[in-house]
Design a protein around this motif. Structure first.
Motif, PDB file in Angstrom:
ATOM      1  N   THR A   1      11.474  -7.586 -19.486  1.00  0.00           N
ATOM      2  CA  THR A   1      10.745  -6.393 -20.326  1.00  0.00           C
ATOM      3  C   THR A   1      10.110  -7.170 -21.563  1.00  0.00           C
ATOM      4  O   THR A   1      10.670  -6.687 -22.841  1.00  0.00           O
ATOM      5  CB  THR A   1      12.005  -5.836 -20.467  1.00  0.00           C
ATOM      6  OG1 THR A   1      12.702  -6.659 -20.619  1.00  0.00           O
ATOM      7  CG2 THR A   1      12.844  -4.926 -19.292  1.00  0.00           C
ATOM      8  N   PRO A   2       8.725  -7.099 -21.241  1.00  0.00           N
ATOM      9  CA  PRO A   2       8.542  -7.325 -22.403  1.00  0.00           C
ATOM     10  C   PRO A   2       8.081  -7.029 -23.689  1.00  0.00           C
ATOM     11  O   PRO A   2       7.706  -7.175 -24.988  1.00  0.00           O
ATOM     12  CB  PRO A   2       6.751  -8.402 -21.750  1.00  0.00           C
ATOM     13  CG  PRO A   2       6.747  -7.345 -21.108  1.00  0.00           C
ATOM     14  CD  PRO A   2       7.565  -6.757 -20.156  1.00  0.00           C
ATOM     15  N   GLU A   3       8.148  -5.214 -23.211  1.00  0.00           N
ATOM     16  CA  GLU A   3       7.775  -4.670 -24.979  1.00  0.00           C
ATOM     17  C   GLU A   3       9.566  -4.131 -24.786  1.00  0.00           C
ATOM     18  O   GLU A   3       9.287  -2.895 -25.750  1.00  0.00           O
ATOM     19  CB  GLU A   3       7.236  -3.853 -24.683  1.00  0.00           C
ATOM     20  CG  GLU A   3       5.544  -4.398 -24.720  1.00  0.00           C
ATOM     21  CD  GLU A   3       4.420  -3.877 -24.022  1.00  0.00           C
ATOM     22  OE1 GLU A   3       4.528  -2.167 -24.717  1.00  0.00           O
ATOM     23  OE2 GLU A   3       2.876  -4.262 -23.957  1.00  0.00           O
ATOM     24  N   GLY A   4      10.307  -3.990 -24.751  1.00  0.00           N
ATOM     25  CA  GLY A   4      11.669  -3.135 -24.059  1.00  0.00           C
ATOM     26  C   GLY A   4      12.095  -2.554 -23.134  1.00  0.00           C
ATOM     27  O   GLY A   4      11.439  -2.840 -22.130  1.00  0.00           O
ATOM     28  N   ALA A   5      12.869  -1.746 -23.374  1.00  0.00           N
ATOM     29  CA  ALA A   5      13.651  -1.030 -21.914  1.00  0.00           C
ATOM     30  C   ALA A   5      12.843  -0.573 -20.750  1.00  0.00           C
ATOM     31  O   ALA A   5      11.841   0.157 -21.597  1.00  0.00           O
ATOM     32  CB  ALA A   5      14.476  -0.476 -22.486  1.00  0.00           C
ATOM     33  N   GLN A   6      12.757  -0.598 -20.099  1.00  0.00           N
ATOM     34  CA  GLN A   6      11.619  -0.353 -18.911  1.00  0.00           C
ATOM     35  C   GLN A   6      12.747  -0.291 -17.609  1.00  0.00           C
ATOM     36  O   GLN A   6      12.640  -2.035 -16.981  1.00  0.00           O
ATOM     37  CB  GLN A   6       9.953  -1.059 -18.576  1.00  0.00           C
ATOM     38  CG  GLN A   6       9.472  -0.154 -18.032  1.00  0.00           C
ATOM     39  CD  GLN A   6       9.451   1.345 -17.110  1.00  0.00           C
ATOM     40  OE1 GLN A   6       8.769   1.729 -18.169  1.00  0.00           O
ATOM     41  NE2 GLN A   6       9.528   1.984 -15.835  1.00  0.00           N
ATOM     42  N   VAL A   7      12.755   0.565 -16.641  1.00  0.00           N
ATOM     43  CA  VAL A   7      13.471   0.651 -15.455  1.00  0.00           C
ATOM     44  C   VAL A   7      12.099   0.441 -13.929  1.00  0.00           C
ATOM     45  O   VAL A   7      11.373   0.684 -14.091  1.00  0.00           O
ATOM     46  CB  VAL A   7      13.923   1.889 -15.128  1.00  0.00           C
ATOM     47  CG1 VAL A   7      14.321   1.921 -13.340  1.00  0.00           C
ATOM     48  CG2 VAL A   7      14.967   2.076 -15.608  1.00  0.00           C
ATOM     49  N   GLY A   8      12.795  -1.234 -13.540  1.00  0.00           N
ATOM     50  CA  GLY A   8      11.109  -1.105 -12.040  1.00  0.00           C
ATOM     51  C   GLY A   8      12.277  -1.110 -11.100  1.00  0.00           C
ATOM     52  O   GLY A   8      13.025  -1.060 -10.681  1.00  0.00           O
ATOM     53  N   ASP A   9      11.567  -0.450  -9.464  1.00  0.00           N
ATOM     54  CA  ASP A   9      11.996   0.395  -8.421  1.00  0.00           C
ATOM     55  C   ASP A   9      11.544  -1.282  -7.628  1.00  0.00           C
ATOM     56  O   ASP A   9       9.833  -1.375  -7.834  1.00  0.00           O
ATOM     57  CB  ASP A   9      12.210   1.072  -8.518  1.00  0.00           C
ATOM     58  CG  ASP A   9      11.963   2.091  -8.513  1.00  0.00           C
ATOM     59  OD1 ASP A   9      12.164   2.322  -9.793  1.00  0.00           O
ATOM     60  OD2 ASP A   9      12.235   2.867  -7.699  1.00  0.00           O
ATOM     61  N   LEU A  10      11.986  -1.722  -6.886  1.00  0.00           N
ATOM     62  CA  LEU A  10      11.653  -3.115  -6.573  1.00  0.00           C
ATOM     63  C   LEU A  10      12.491  -2.870  -4.694  1.00  0.00           C
ATOM     64  O   LEU A  10      12.906  -3.011  -4.611  1.00  0.00           O
ATOM     65  CB  LEU A  10      12.752  -4.474  -6.301  1.00  0.00           C
ATOM     66  CG  LEU A  10      12.500  -6.203  -5.836  1.00  0.00           C
ATOM     67  CD1 LEU A  10      11.004  -6.067  -6.614  1.00  0.00           C
ATOM     68  CD2 LEU A  10      13.877  -6.781  -6.852  1.00  0.00           C
ATOM     69  N   ASN A  11      11.350  -3.635  -3.861  1.00  0.00           N
ATOM     70  CA  ASN A  11      10.585  -3.527  -2.419  1.00  0.00           C
ATOM     71  C   ASN A  11      10.417  -5.112  -1.905  1.00  0.00           C
ATOM     72  O   ASN A  11       9.459  -5.811  -3.071  1.00  0.00           O
ATOM     73  CB  ASN A  11      10.087  -2.942  -2.060  1.00  0.00           C
ATOM     74  CG  ASN A  11      10.636  -1.306  -1.589  1.00  0.00           C
ATOM     75  OD1 ASN A  11      10.335  -0.633  -0.995  1.00  0.00           O
ATOM     76  ND2 ASN A  11      11.645  -0.842  -1.578  1.00  0.00           N
ATOM     77  N   LEU A  12      11.328  -5.347  -0.831  1.00  0.00           N
ATOM     78  CA  LEU A  12      10.906  -6.297  -0.562  1.00  0.00           C
ATOM     79  C   LEU A  12      11.066  -6.529   0.923  1.00  0.00           C
ATOM     80  O   LEU A  12      11.223  -5.516   1.845  1.00  0.00           O
ATOM     81  CB  LEU A  12      12.229  -7.877  -0.709  1.00  0.00           C
ATOM     82  CG  LEU A  12      12.354  -8.108  -2.186  1.00  0.00           C
ATOM     83  CD1 LEU A  12      13.910  -6.934  -2.748  1.00  0.00           C
ATOM     84  CD2 LEU A  12      13.361  -9.669  -2.136  1.00  0.00           C
ATOM     85  N   TRP A  13      10.384  -7.324   1.996  1.00  0.00           N
ATOM     86  CA  TRP A  13       9.941  -7.698   2.803  1.00  0.00           C
ATOM     87  C   TRP A  13       9.682  -9.442   3.165  1.00  0.00           C
ATOM     88  O   TRP A  13       9.256  -9.988   2.453  1.00  0.00           O
ATOM     89  CB  TRP A  13       8.025  -7.335   3.198  1.00  0.00           C
ATOM     90  CG  TRP A  13       8.312  -5.389   3.319  1.00  0.00           C
ATOM     91  CD1 TRP A  13       8.336  -4.712   4.215  1.00  0.00           C
ATOM     92  CD2 TRP A  13       7.871  -5.219   2.093  1.00  0.00           C
ATOM     93  NE1 TRP A  13       8.263  -3.384   3.647  1.00  0.00           N
ATOM     94  CE2 TRP A  13       8.223  -3.443   2.104  1.00  0.00           C
ATOM     95  CE3 TRP A  13       7.586  -5.729   1.054  1.00  0.00           C
ATOM     96  CZ2 TRP A  13       7.490  -2.767   1.372  1.00  0.00           C
ATOM     97  CZ3 TRP A  13       6.755  -4.311  -0.223  1.00  0.00           C
ATOM     98  CH2 TRP A  13       7.549  -3.475  -0.010  1.00  0.00           C
ATOM     99  N   ASN A  14       9.896  -9.629   4.401  1.00  0.00           N
ATOM    100  CA  ASN A  14       9.643 -11.263   4.582  1.00  0.00           C
ATOM    101  C   ASN A  14       7.992 -11.814   4.752  1.00  0.00           C
ATOM    102  O   ASN A  14       7.558 -10.160   5.339  1.00  0.00           O
ATOM    103  CB  ASN A  14      10.211 -11.334   6.498  1.00  0.00           C
ATOM    104  CG  ASN A  14       9.936 -13.027   6.710  1.00  0.00           C
ATOM    105  OD1 ASN A  14       8.501 -13.071   6.952  1.00  0.00           O
ATOM    106  ND2 ASN A  14      10.322 -13.367   6.463  1.00  0.00           N
ATOM    107  N   MET A  15       7.322 -12.010   4.418  1.00  0.00           N
ATOM    108  CA  MET A  15       6.063 -11.844   3.971  1.00  0.00           C
ATOM    109  C   MET A  15       5.478 -12.174   5.827  1.00  0.00           C
ATOM    110  O   MET A  15       4.365 -11.445   5.019  1.00  0.00           O
ATOM    111  CB  MET A  15       6.041 -13.412   3.429  1.00  0.00           C
ATOM    112  CG  MET A  15       4.306 -13.771   2.781  1.00  0.00           C
ATOM    113  SD  MET A  15       4.249 -15.273   2.416  1.00  0.00           S
ATOM    114  CE  MET A  15       4.352 -15.697   0.780  1.00  0.00           C
ATOM    115  N   HIS A  16       5.393 -13.212   6.810  1.00  0.00           N
ATOM    116  CA  HIS A  16       4.908 -13.017   7.486  1.00  0.00           C
ATOM    117  C   HIS A  16       5.983 -11.865   9.277  1.00  0.00           C
ATOM    118  O   HIS A  16       4.644 -11.769   9.698  1.00  0.00           O
ATOM    119  CB  HIS A  16       5.148 -14.164   8.103  1.00  0.00           C
ATOM    120  CG  HIS A  16       5.036 -15.228   7.439  1.00  0.00           C
ATOM    121  ND1 HIS A  16       3.708 -15.680   6.663  1.00  0.00           N
ATOM    122  CD2 HIS A  16       5.708 -16.699   7.025  1.00  0.00           C
ATOM    123  CE1 HIS A  16       3.863 -16.410   5.963  1.00  0.00           C
ATOM    124  NE2 HIS A  16       5.577 -17.217   6.686  1.00  0.00           N
TER     125      HIS A  16
END
Length: 296
Positions: free
Chosen positions: A66-81
């Motif tokens: 968080t370079p400028e302070g509080a912020q929520v992030g929504d994260l998804n992941l997949w296998n690259m291949h």
């Protein structure tokens, strides 16, 4: 009406991290990875209310901050291949907890069921449980989306986290159907006395971070939530999509930074290898025909 609950000790967790279990990670090993010398190979900053996807090979470290302070992030992941293998929020919640931190893993869906990443650093790990029962880095909820917003408010808005993630993965050949339940980083949530989901303002400060060790090659996508730090969340039943409320939330929106690092000395990984899937060989109880039997 009298309570029907039986007195006695509280129930034990459904899944235990017993010695030698894959749930019981080698903490000194992951501590050594977190402290190891590293080289930055990719870095970018997501503007507010946007999304972006990126790839990270196995055996690397991904840092979200968080370079400028509080912020929520929504994260998804997949296998690259193989994007059919993707993050499974519900099973991760069962295997670890409703909110994750250092040494917890993010698990992939069936039939793969293996660690995708392991959390090796979390500057908010000491947040603990607040006075309302809230905890940080949420797996209880999911991403905000334009469908729920339109259903509840009649308003159409195109920069919810679901939409941000959809745009982010299009260059990688994925679509809206590949976007799935998320890990809400830097987000504090819980269940109230009635079992209803609540959100609190993010406690993150400038420079807070969470770090992941990639257990397999991954495609990751992140949305800077349009609710910002959630201190003025306005979408919901009763006109939550009004322009004034969107502007109010805009005032608490900040960017998120992503960095990908390689380890300077691969020998620190020792005998580590990419996790394998459970060797289930059954066919879910079905007898699968192998073809027509030859005539005699």
């Amino acid at each position: 009406m009298a309570s029907t609950h039986r007195p006695g000790p509280p129930p034990q967790p459904a899944y235990h991290a017993t010695p030698g279990s894959i749930l019981n990670v080698d903490r000194p090993f992951y501590d050594s990875i977190a402290k190891a010398s590293r080289t930055l190979i990719e870095s970018f900053t997501l503007p507010i209310r946007s999304g972006r996807a990126w790839q990270a090979p196995a055996g690397h470290i991904v840092r979200i901050s968080t370079p400028e302070g509080a912020q929520v992030g929504d994260l998804n992941l997949w296998n690259m291949h193989n994007p059919r293998e993707r993050f499974w929020a519900a099973r991760t919640r069962q295997l670890h907890a409703s909110h994750v931190s250092t040494y917890d893993r993010l698990w992939s869906c069936l039939p793969y069921l293996r660690p995708m990443v392991t959390i090796v650093g979390d500057s908010l790990s000491d947040y603990g449980v607040d006075q309302y029962g809230g905890r940080c880095h949420d797996l209880l909820g999911t991403r905000c989306d334009p469908y729920v917003n339109t259903m509840l408010t009649g308003d159409s808005y195109d920069f919810h986290c679901h939409s941000n993630l959809t745009r982010a993965v299009l260059p990688y050949g994925l679509t809206e159907f590949d976007v799935h339940d998320v890990l809400n980083v830097f987000q504090v949530t819980g269940l109230n006395a009635d079992g209803k989901y609540f959100m609190e303002a993010s406690p993150a400060k400038r420079g807070d971070f969470i770090e992941f060790f990639t257990e397999q090659p991954v495609l990751m996508a992140l949305s800077t939530c349009p609710g910002g730090d959630l201190s003025t969340w306005g979408w919901g039943e009763g006109g939550g999509g009004e322009e004034g409320e969107k502007r109010s939330m805009l005032d608490c929106c900040r960017p998120l930074k992503v960095e990908v690092f390689s380890l300077d000395d691969d020998s620190i990984l020792g005998a580590w290898h990419e996790p394998t899937s459970p060797q289930y060989r059954g066919r879910h109880g079905m007898e699968v025909p192998l073809g027509e039997a030859p005539s005699r």
